[in-house]
Design an enzyme around this catalytic site. Structure first.
Site, mmCIF file in Angstrom:
data_model
loop_
_atom_site.group_PDB
_atom_site.id
_atom_site.type_symbol
_atom_site.label_atom_id
_atom_site.label_comp_id
_atom_site.label_asym_id
_atom_site.label_seq_id
_atom_site.Cartn_x
_atom_site.Cartn_y
_atom_site.Cartn_z
ATOM 1 N N LYS A 1 -8.229 2.151 3.709
ATOM 2 C CA LYS A 1 -7.181 2.036 4.722
ATOM 3 C C LYS A 1 -7.012 3.305 5.532
ATOM 4 O O LYS A 1 -6.095 3.411 6.328
ATOM 5 C CB LYS A 1 -5.860 1.674 4.046
ATOM 6 C CG LYS A 1 -5.951 0.364 3.283
ATOM 7 C CD LYS A 1 -4.743 0.149 2.428
ATOM 8 C CE LYS A 1 -5.000 -0.999 1.474
ATOM 9 N NZ LYS A 1 -3.975 -1.102 0.467
ATOM 10 N N CYS B 1 4.921 1.682 -7.751
ATOM 11 C CA CYS B 1 4.849 0.620 -6.736
ATOM 12 C C CYS B 1 3.813 -0.437 -7.110
ATOM 13 O O CYS B 1 2.632 -0.112 -7.270
ATOM 14 C CB CYS B 1 4.499 1.243 -5.383
ATOM 15 S SG CYS B 1 4.293 0.016 -4.076
ATOM 16 N N SER C 1 4.802 0.586 1.078
ATOM 17 C CA SER C 1 5.873 0.387 0.102
ATOM 18 C C SER C 1 5.945 1.516 -0.918
ATOM 19 O O SER C 1 7.001 1.786 -1.472
ATOM 20 C CB SER C 1 5.692 -0.950 -0.610
ATOM 21 O OG SER C 1 4.419 -1.000 -1.233
ATOM 22 N N THR D 1 0.769 -1.238 0.000
ATOM 23 C CA THR D 1 0.000 0.000 0.000
ATOM 24 C C THR D 1 0.799 1.286 0.000
ATOM 25 O O THR D 1 2.022 1.283 0.062
ATOM 26 C CB THR D 1 -1.008 0.001 1.187
ATOM 27 O OG1 THR D 1 -2.146 0.698 0.812
ATOM 28 C CG2 THR D 1 -0.432 0.531 2.456
ATOM 29 N N GLY E 1 -4.387 6.223 9.094
ATOM 30 C CA GLY E 1 -4.236 5.274 8.011
ATOM 31 C C GLY E 1 -3.220 4.224 8.407
ATOM 32 O O GLY E 1 -2.528 4.372 9.409
#
Length: 182
Positions: free
Chosen positions: A44, A170, A135, A12, A56
């Site tokens: 999230k 990502c 990430s 995420t 979050g």
């Protein structure tokens, strides 16, 4: 990025942008198990303490929900004082045997402060009002800082563009974005 369990958190992107009197938190919706995407529209980020605190997470969902509940309890205990609640949660997280095993990172912001919280006892307050976990955090942060320095975009616009850039780099971040603003 903050190491967890001797490995880097690979999941995420959640970012908070603080600019002027604006505070915006954004997160993507992708959930992965190993190398497989299992959900595209997970939220999230959420509001806590009478909708005055944005939070979050990156990492294990069940662990994050446990931490949200603990943070909410600390916010109630300290009358919405995010800084105090964050420090007390980090102390508990680091010293409690069960909590120490939780694999998640939290990000929290109110009208004044932003923090990253980890199970190693870290309560990190960014210098520039920008913070991110997951990430995709380095990509989103780099994009946000560049956009802030070289454009006149609002906090929301910076968050949108930073998330879009992180999602293009990502593999653990998708383009299903959620936003909360104070």
């Amino acid at each position: 990025m903050i190491p967890m369990s001797n490995s880097l958190m690979r999941s995420t992107t959640v970012i908070v942008i603080r600019k002027s009197d604006q505070v915006v938190m954004a997160g993507d919706g992708q959930v992965t198990m190993g190398e497989t995407i299992v959900k595209h529209q997970a939220k999230k980020i959420r509001r806590l303490y009478h909708d005055r605190i944005l939070t979050g997470f990156a990492g294990s969902t069940a662990d994050a929900f446990t931490l949200f509940e603990r943070l909410e309890a600390k916010l109630e205990q300290f009358n919405g004082n995010l800084k105090r609640a964050a420090v007390e949660l980090a102390k508990d997280w680091r010293t409690d045997r069960a909590l120490r095993r939780l694999e998640a990172l939290l990000i929290a912001a109110d009208a004044k402060d932003s923090f990253i919280l980890s199970g190693t006892g870290d309560v990190i307050e960014p210098d520039d009002g920008f913070a991110a976990v997951g990430s995709g955090a380095p990509y989103a942060l780099a994009a946000a800082r560049a956009l802030d320095r070289h454009t006149e975009l609002t906090a929301r616009q910076i968050a949108e563009e930073a998330m879009s850039i992180a999602a293009s780099i990502c593999i653990y971040t998708n383009r299903e974005f959620y936003f909360e603003e104070l």
